[in-house]
Design a protein around this motif. Structure first.
Motif, PDB file in Angstrom:
ATOM      1  N   UNK A  77      68.911  67.706 -39.489  1.00 46.80           N
ATOM      2  CA  UNK A  77      68.360  68.125 -38.202  1.00 46.80           C
ATOM      3  C   UNK A  77      67.087  67.362 -37.851  1.00 46.80           C
ATOM      4  N   UNK A  78      66.366  66.907 -38.864  1.00 49.30           N
ATOM      5  CA  UNK A  78      65.143  66.132 -38.621  1.00 49.30           C
ATOM      6  C   UNK A  78      65.364  64.641 -38.830  1.00 49.30           C
ATOM      7  N   UNK A 131      61.742  62.829 -40.573  1.00 47.53           N
ATOM      8  CA  UNK A 131      60.330  63.157 -40.431  1.00 47.53           C
ATOM      9  C   UNK A 131      60.147  64.654 -40.570  1.00 47.53           C
ATOM     10  N   UNK A 132      59.210  65.037 -41.415  1.00 44.74           N
ATOM     11  CA  UNK A 132      58.905  66.451 -41.656  1.00 44.74           C
ATOM     12  C   UNK A 132      57.390  66.629 -41.696  1.00 44.74           C
ATOM     13  N   UNK A 133      56.888  67.639 -41.003  1.00 49.07           N
ATOM     14  CA  UNK A 133      55.470  67.972 -41.072  1.00 49.07           C
ATOM     15  C   UNK A 133      54.607  67.171 -40.119  1.00 49.07           C
ATOM     16  N   UNK A 134      53.302  67.452 -40.196  1.00 50.21           N
ATOM     17  CA  UNK A 134      52.310  66.781 -39.365  1.00 50.21           C
ATOM     18  C   UNK A 134      51.137  66.350 -40.232  1.00 50.21           C
ATOM     19  N   UNK A 175      59.201  69.618 -48.613  1.00 49.67           N
ATOM     20  CA  UNK A 175      58.609  70.832 -48.049  1.00 49.67           C
ATOM     21  C   UNK A 175      57.146  70.990 -48.433  1.00 49.67           C
ATOM     22  N   UNK A 176      56.841  70.759 -49.684  1.00 47.56           N
ATOM     23  CA  UNK A 176      55.460  70.895 -50.155  1.00 47.56           C
ATOM     24  C   UNK A 176      54.579  69.775 -49.597  1.00 47.56           C
ATOM     25  N   UNK A 198      57.591  60.758 -43.834  1.00 46.68           N
ATOM     26  CA  UNK A 198      58.617  59.889 -43.268  1.00 46.68           C
ATOM     27  C   UNK A 198      59.438  59.341 -44.430  1.00 46.68           C
ATOM     28  N   UNK A 199      60.594  59.928 -44.669  1.00 49.13           N
ATOM     29  CA  UNK A 199      61.477  59.494 -45.750  1.00 49.13           C
ATOM     30  C   UNK A 199      62.542  58.572 -45.160  1.00 49.13           C
TER      31      UNK A 199
END
Length: 222
Positions: A33-34, A49-52, A74-75, A83-84
């Motif tokens: 989803x991301x 991309x996850x988080x800010x 997540x952590x 950015x993976x």
């Protein structure tokens, strides 16, 4: 020479990377989803991309994908914009080429261009094995892009010990995990390219003068 002191949050990344590197990868071809794609010089690269916060670029091992970071994203995303990226020719990302040579410098160039398209002009990097080697290449090619980095198990050249290990490992048939992750064509090509490392000279040569181009605070974990 290039080892420098890092802040505690970056040091903790090396511990996470060290823990993850021996964990078996399980592939999933579906776009998350991301997840998203960018076309770089005619090939599609996949990233999530996850988080800010401060950008943190994660580059996986050879044969790997962004799934390698699943237990840690997540952590990490509590403090970073994670950015993976699926390296070129891995996972959902397209081939750079179909020869038996996997060129780390070319992979680095594609990732630099991807980050430009994402309007990332400075980031932290965490790379493991081939992802670590590509991180070093990026840091020499675009020193201002890499603010800090953790590099785990990377090569700066292919030693005789490495070549002997690759020779003894042989060119294997992809297992079911590799096929489910990359698809049969890419999985076969990656096995071919990895086996070719035993005879590859000149493609990877991060000599001291080249490494001196690096400006980033760096932690090396072997």
């Amino acid at each position: 020479m290039i080892k420098k002191r890092l802040t505690k949050p970056l040091v903790s990344l090396s511990i996470l990377c060290f823990m993850f590197i021996c964990i078996r990868v399980e592939g999933q071809l579906a776009t998350s989803s991301n997840g998203n794609y960018e076309t770089i010089e005619g090939i599609k690269l996949y990233y999530e991309i996850t988080g800010k916060g401060t950008p943190l670029v994660l580059l996986h091992t050879f044969f790997g994908s962004v799934e390698q970071w699943g237990d840690y994203t997540g952590e990490l995303s509590k403090n970073y914009k994670v950015i993976a990226i699926d390296l070129p020719g891995h996972g959902r990302s397209a081939y750079m080429d179909t020869t038996d040579v996997y060129n780390n410098k070319s992979a680095a160039r594609y990732i630099i261009e991807l980050l430009k398209q994402l309007k990332i002009d400075s980031a932290y990097f965490l790379g493991a094995s081939s992802g670590g080697t590509i991180t070093l290449e990026i840091a020499t090619m675009a020193p201002e892009l890499v603010k800090k980095m953790v590099v785990v198990g990377a090569q700066i050249y292919y030693s005789q010990q490495t070549r002997k290990w690759v020779q003894e490992r042989g060119e294997l048939q992809p297992d079911t995990d590799e096929v489910s992750l990359h698809g049969i064509q890419k999985a076969n090509l990656l096995e071919k390219q990895f086996y070719h490392y035993r005879n590859l000279y000149g493609e990877l040569s991060l000599t001291p003068d080249i490494l001196n181009l690096i400006k980033a605070k760096t932690l090396i974990v072997n």
